[in-house]
Design a protein around this motif. Structure first.
Motif: not given
Length: 472
Positions: A267-269, A276-282, A430-440
């Motif tokens: 499967g692909s996020s 699955k089971a994670s609250l990250w975007e995927g 900021n998901l508009d600029k960092d949808v991959l959630e890489e930079s806190d």
């Protein structure tokens, strides 16, 4: 394909008197099982064939920032039924149930004069007729259901009686739903049909003709992709029949998934972080499309955030239904979004994986056991007992908030993650600029973090109050 029904479908009469010309919309809610955000052709999957979903996305309202209310199955399904975060009614993880005290979308619409039907995976209780959290106990007059995911030619519970089916998993489910829809059309009665597919959950057993569509893929990929294409074809069957029946124009058809893809599956996020089971975007962002030709007259794409808890209030508003003693809702109506006049969400969205284990629900085994009981081969059994939390026999402390939680407000997403010492760490993206959630970027926005943290904490305390039964 064949669905064997031992008795004809009977639509139970509602206490509500219907007008001669009831022009309220019909509702069909379709949900895949573990289909990731990237598991569709219209998001650019290089191999997967989903021509019907692609056509729906091109013709209807495509929601690019739609979320499952939880990253696993039962809780998300509970959010669809109630419009509430599943922790409010102790549906903490897979295999946990509704509470009988909850008001479901099926109950609310049935009281408003709708015929109600559930087809496919339930996973919010057993499928024994006497169970208060079966589909029948939760507001569905007609149901052909199974307690969890299922494969081809499954055993279904038809209002508590086990029936055999023959055919591809998703097609059999849609065919059962279509029998119900035809009966509603003959009676000129508006309907709610909930179609919850059992795929592409493991173990992935696509029919040979579906596997053959992917000759260059691995065996695991052939089965996984084949199951999703099976769903796609079933959606094609559903849409074609709605058109032939003359009800497609005023039917709201809502397609989504219950969570992201399983981490070890093909499967692909769509490249998003987590699964699955994670609250990250995927783990929670899912493919979602709404079709309703009478009201969505031109194709649109929206990035306004929404989630599965919004389905309940949206349908109730469209049906003109109300609930006298409505427990606290987490969702909001997306009717303005459907009408093209909503540019941002009115309220933030809370997510919370409460730290509790899942409960095994082996559908094939449970359905065979129920069949053997009804065939007289073994003594009759009983529905499984509700958990102590579901029975409200446990008092939860509002200050004890275990597990991963997050708060989404527009493009901003704040994670609350407990560290090894049990203290909460907060991360902002900021998901508009960092949808991959890489930079806190929490250090760059201390005031925003404090405000969102306060809102998240207040919301979690509200959830605990509901969990302790204060809404009933």
């Amino acid at each position: 394909m064949r669905v064997s029904l031992p008795v004809s479908i009977v639509l139970l009469a509602s206490t509500t008197v219907l007008s001669a010309e009831d022009d309220r919309p019909n509702f069909i809610l379709c949900m895949a099982d573990d289909q990731g955000w990237g598991d569709v052709g219209y998001y650019g999957h290089p191999v997967l064939q989903t021509p019907v979903l692609d056509e729906m996305a091109a013709a209807g309202l495509r929601l690019d920032r739609f979320y499952a209310a939880h990253p696993v199955c039962s809780p998300t399904r509970g959010s669809v039924m109630t419009g509430r975060n599943p922790n409010r009614f102790a549906c903490f993880s897979w295999g946990h149930t509704l509470r009988p005290e909850e008001v479901t979308v099926a109950e609310a619409l049935r009281d408003a004069g709708y015929a109600t039907g559930h087809f496919g995976k339930w996973h919010l209780g057993s499928v024994r007729a006497e169970d208060p959290v079966s589909p029948g106990g939760s507001g569905f007059d007609e149901w052909m259901s199974t307690p969890n995911f299922y494969e081809n030619s499954p055993l279904f519970s038809h209002r508590g009686t086990v029936v055999e089916t023959e055919g591809e998993s998703s097609a059999v489910t849609v065919e059962a739903a279509l029998e119900f829809i035809r009966s509603c059309q003959e009676k000129d009665q508006p309907f709610l049909a909930v179609i919850w597919f059992g795929n592409p959950h493991t173990p992935h057993e696509a029919l040979p003709e579906l596997r053959a569509l992917y000759p260059d893929a691995t065996k695991a990929e052939q089965n996984y992709y084949g199951e999703i294409t099976g769903i796609d074809r079933a959606m094609g069957l559903l849409r074609s029949e709605l058109q032939q029946l003359g009800v497609s124009e005023n039917t709201l058809l809502w397609y989504t998934s219950d969570n992201g893809p399983q981490g070890k599956s093909p499967g692909s996020s769509g490249g998003l972080r987590g699964a699955k089971a994670s609250l990250w975007e995927g783990g929670i962002r899912v493919p979602t499309i709404i079709e309703w030709p009478a009201r969505i007259t031109a194709p649109r794409v929206s990035d306004v955030p929404g989630f599965t808890s919004d389905i309940y209030p949206t349908l109730l508003e469209l049906a003109g239904a109300s609930v006298e003693h409505q427990p606290t809702l987490d969702g909001e109506s997306l009717v303005p979004l459907i009408d093209g006049v909503m540019s941002e969400r009115n309220h933030p969205m809370g997510f919370w994986v409460y730290d509790r284990k899942g409960i095994s629900t082996p559908a094939a085994k449970l359905m065979q056991q129920l069949k053997d009981e009804q065939d007289g081969k073994i003594p009759a059994g009983e529905p499984p007992a509700l958990t102590p939390a579901a029975r409200m026999e446990v008092e939860f402390n509002p200050e004890d908030r275990p597990g991963h939680a997050c708060w989404i407000d527009g493009p901003w997403k704040l994670h609350r993650i407990l560290n090894e010492s049990g203290d909460a760490d907060y991360r902002l993206y900021n998901l508009d600029k960092d949808v991959l959630e890489e930079s806190d970027i929490s250090d760059d926005h201390p005031e925003r973090v404090r405000r969102m943290q306060d809102e998240l904490d207040a919301w979690q305390r509200s959830v605990i109050r509901s969990l302790n039964g204060e809404d009933y």
